[in-house]
Scaffold this motif. Structure first.
Motif: not given
Length: 293
Positions: A26-27, A30, A60, A63-64, A97
């Motif tokens: 999800h991140h 984003l 974001v 947060q990741l 990632t």
């Protein structure tokens, strides 16, 4: 032996699934959306929305980074023998990632170049207006107002470029911090993989050594049988001629096989027998009694 305070992979599998299939994807999605908006607003010259998207993307990325730290903490709670499987289950998430990180770090701020080009055009227009201001006093006055207007526009464009450039710097700094968190997780997984491969290599080497030892023992046993057969055959030939030769060879082979079997059985039986206690020391002579006599 169970590690104290450690969890099996089964116990953390639900949390790991949430990381791999919900939170981190999800991140990452984003981040892709914010980058697309950054490019779109940069091309349209909407610096206000561009800066807002930079702020959202930076948040974001932070947060990741926190999610990767939580996943690393979850890995530390897993038993040592389950960590390789844990790393295998997170491999795809870590790869995605890293791809997003590289995508952001290699992105060139094209919007800054566009703003610089717009500022250069404004400056050129101001110089042209100044050159045309020599015809009359009214024209000079009008050109001076235009020059001031162009100067204000150029100052505003410069402030916008600085804000956009500062936004890019802050965003890339956060993405680099995210890369540091990713590298920490990746290095732990790589070290675990190297340890497992080293242990597997040592086990393979030990298996090869055991196989070689068995082969040497087999060769030695065959040589022992052959020598015993030859000795008995020679003795049989000396005693009974050709018939004695054949009988002696058979007897020698049987004796060698029987001896090997008895030796093996005896070694195993001896290993199972309890050891005898050590002998008690002899009592010392009563010298005091002899003196009285």
């Amino acid at each position: 032996m169970e590690e104290a305070g450690k969890l099996t992979l089964k116990r953390v599998e639900l949390s790991l699934t949430k990381f791999n299939e919900v939170a981190i994807p999800h991140h990452l999605d984003l981040l892709r959306q914010h980058k697309a908006n950054i490019i779109k607003y940069g091309e349209s010259g909407d610096t206000r929305r561009l800066r807002a998207e930079q702020t959202h993307a930076r948040r974001v990325a932070g947060q990741l980074r926190a999610l990767l730290s939580e996943m690393d903490a979850l890995r530390a709670q897993v038993r040592q023998e389950d960590r390789q499987r844990f790393d295998t289950m997170t491999q795809r998430t870590r790869d995605l990632t890293l791809r997003a990180i590289v995508d952001y770090l290699e992105s060139s701020p094209v919007t800054i170049r566009r703003l610089e080009a717009a500022g250069a055009e404004a400056g050129a227009g101001a110089e042209a207006g100044s050159a045309r201001s020599t015809d009359s006093v009214g024209v000079v006055s009008h050109a001076g107002a235009q020059l001031q207007l162009h100067h204000d526009e150029q100052e505003a464009a410069l402030r916008e470029r600085e804000a956009v450039l500062r936004g890019w710097g802050e965003l890339q700094a956060e993405v680099r911090a995210l890369h540091d968190a990713w590298r920490h997780v990746h290095e732990a997984a790589r070290l675990q993989r190297d340890q497992v491969q080293a242990a597997a290599g040592a086990a393979d080497t030990a298996a090869l050594e055991v196989a070689a030892a068995r082969e040497h023992l087999s060769v030695a046993q065959r040589m022992s049988v052959g020598l015993a057969s030859a000795g008995c055959a020679a003795l049989g030939a000396a005693v009974g001629g050709p018939v004695g030769l054949l009988a002696g060879a058979k007897a020698g082979a049987a004796a060698a096989l029987l001896g090997a079997a008895l030796g093996l059985f005896g070694a195993r039986a001896a290993a199972r027998l309890p050891r005898a206690p050590p002998p008690l020391p002899a009592p010392a002579p009563d010298t005091h009694h002899h003196k009285h006599e």
